[in-house]
Design an enzyme around this catalytic site. Sequence first.
Site, PDB file in Angstrom:
ATOM      1  N   HIS A 127      54.769  -0.908  23.539  1.00 40.90           N
ATOM      2  CA  HIS A 127      55.386  -2.147  23.027  1.00 40.90           C
ATOM      3  C   HIS A 127      55.993  -1.949  21.632  1.00 40.90           C
ATOM      4  O   HIS A 127      56.721  -2.829  21.152  1.00 40.90           O
ATOM      5  CB  HIS A 127      54.363  -3.285  22.956  1.00 40.90           C
ATOM      6  N   ASP A 164      52.296   1.005  33.229  1.00 40.03           N
ATOM      7  CA  ASP A 164      51.412  -0.013  32.654  1.00 40.03           C
ATOM      8  C   ASP A 164      51.837  -1.365  33.253  1.00 40.03           C
ATOM      9  O   ASP A 164      53.010  -1.559  33.578  1.00 40.03           O
ATOM     10  CB  ASP A 164      51.581  -0.021  31.129  1.00 40.03           C
ATOM     11  N   HIS A 166      52.255  -4.120  31.899  1.00 39.86           N
ATOM     12  CA  HIS A 166      53.178  -4.841  31.020  1.00 39.86           C
ATOM     13  C   HIS A 166      54.471  -4.037  30.856  1.00 39.86           C
ATOM     14  O   HIS A 166      54.439  -2.803  30.853  1.00 39.86           O
ATOM     15  CB  HIS A 166      52.545  -5.057  29.638  1.00 39.86           C
ATOM     16  N   ASP A 253      45.963  -1.108  33.655  1.00 42.59           N
ATOM     17  CA  ASP A 253      45.751  -2.553  33.642  1.00 42.59           C
ATOM     18  C   ASP A 253      46.435  -3.256  34.821  1.00 42.59           C
ATOM     19  O   ASP A 253      46.396  -4.484  34.906  1.00 42.59           O
ATOM     20  CB  ASP A 253      46.171  -3.178  32.300  1.00 42.59           C
TER      21      ASP A 253
HETATM   22 ZN   LIG Z   1      49.428  -3.103  29.419  1.00 47.76          ZN
END
Ligand SMILES: [Zn+2]
Length: 316
Positions: A127, A164, A166, A253
């Site tokens: 991120h 991931d 996200h 995740d």
């Molecule tokens: Zn994540």
Amino acid sequence: MKKVAYVYHPDYLLHAPPFDHPESPDRLIAINEHLQGVGLLDTLVPVTPDYPDNGEILRVHDPDYLRSLEHACRRGDLTLEAEDTYLNKNSYSIALLSAAGAMAGADAVATGKVDRAFCALRPPGHHAGRAVGMGFCLLNNAAITARYLQAKHGVSKVMIIDWDVHHGNGTQNIFWEDPSVFYFSIHENPAFLYPGTGRRWETGKGAGEGMTLNAPMAPGAGNDEYRLAFEQMLAPAVDRFRPEVFVLSTGFDAHRDDPLADIELTEEGYQCLSGILVDLANRSCGGKIISLLEGGYERESLMRCTEIHIRELQKD
Ligand SMILES: [Zn+2]
């Protein structure tokens, strides 16, 4: 059987939350204990990174951002401006060490010391943008690795595969206009999950147009949907781009037990997808994979999936 490096530094535990937080040192403690317990750690090539200066980091990150991050840690700030992202006094140097771990994995693979590397890093990175940290991430380990491979090992084309749960908005932004780094991300649909980017129509710009490929998945998607996306979206992209190495942003995740999202991958799913990645790497880039740990916040699935992923990396 392939030789796989395990990159780790005990100081990764020194970046610790000043309050209750899912991204904690316990994650790596659990992984290490588990890999030791099942006898896997002894089959890996241990690599311990050194603390770096920030020279390589500056290929990706803004110098003013690095200075402000360092000052914030020294000052005792508890979070970044993005309040989901905590700091303690060690965080800046451990973020550098996390990036150094990714680069050490890259060195081990690029020099042929090992065939593949798994880097048990924290803080995670995908991120983090050029001048901003967020989403538990301070420095973008995957982006730093891609630039490092290009600058130090003469690699021209790097494929970053981010699985991931996200979307890796930081990585996407850094390479948005760059035709030398292909960014593929599969993640839960941004309408439902942080950080709200990673839609299908986000495909890059200018010289980088078509070099970003997003596969947003509906909440509830699982092994079958992910496998199809790997086969129907990722595989053709790999064939077209013809990378020289894979850098993986590996988050666990997307597991069904993870508390932060609603994707339903299981251990079998992670095994199948890891196997597909190994096959694709064998077909396109001499099998070279540098896998970097990103998220994964449920202890049991995190440690089991890490084991399964590494066992697949060991396969020919
Ligand atoms: Zn994540």
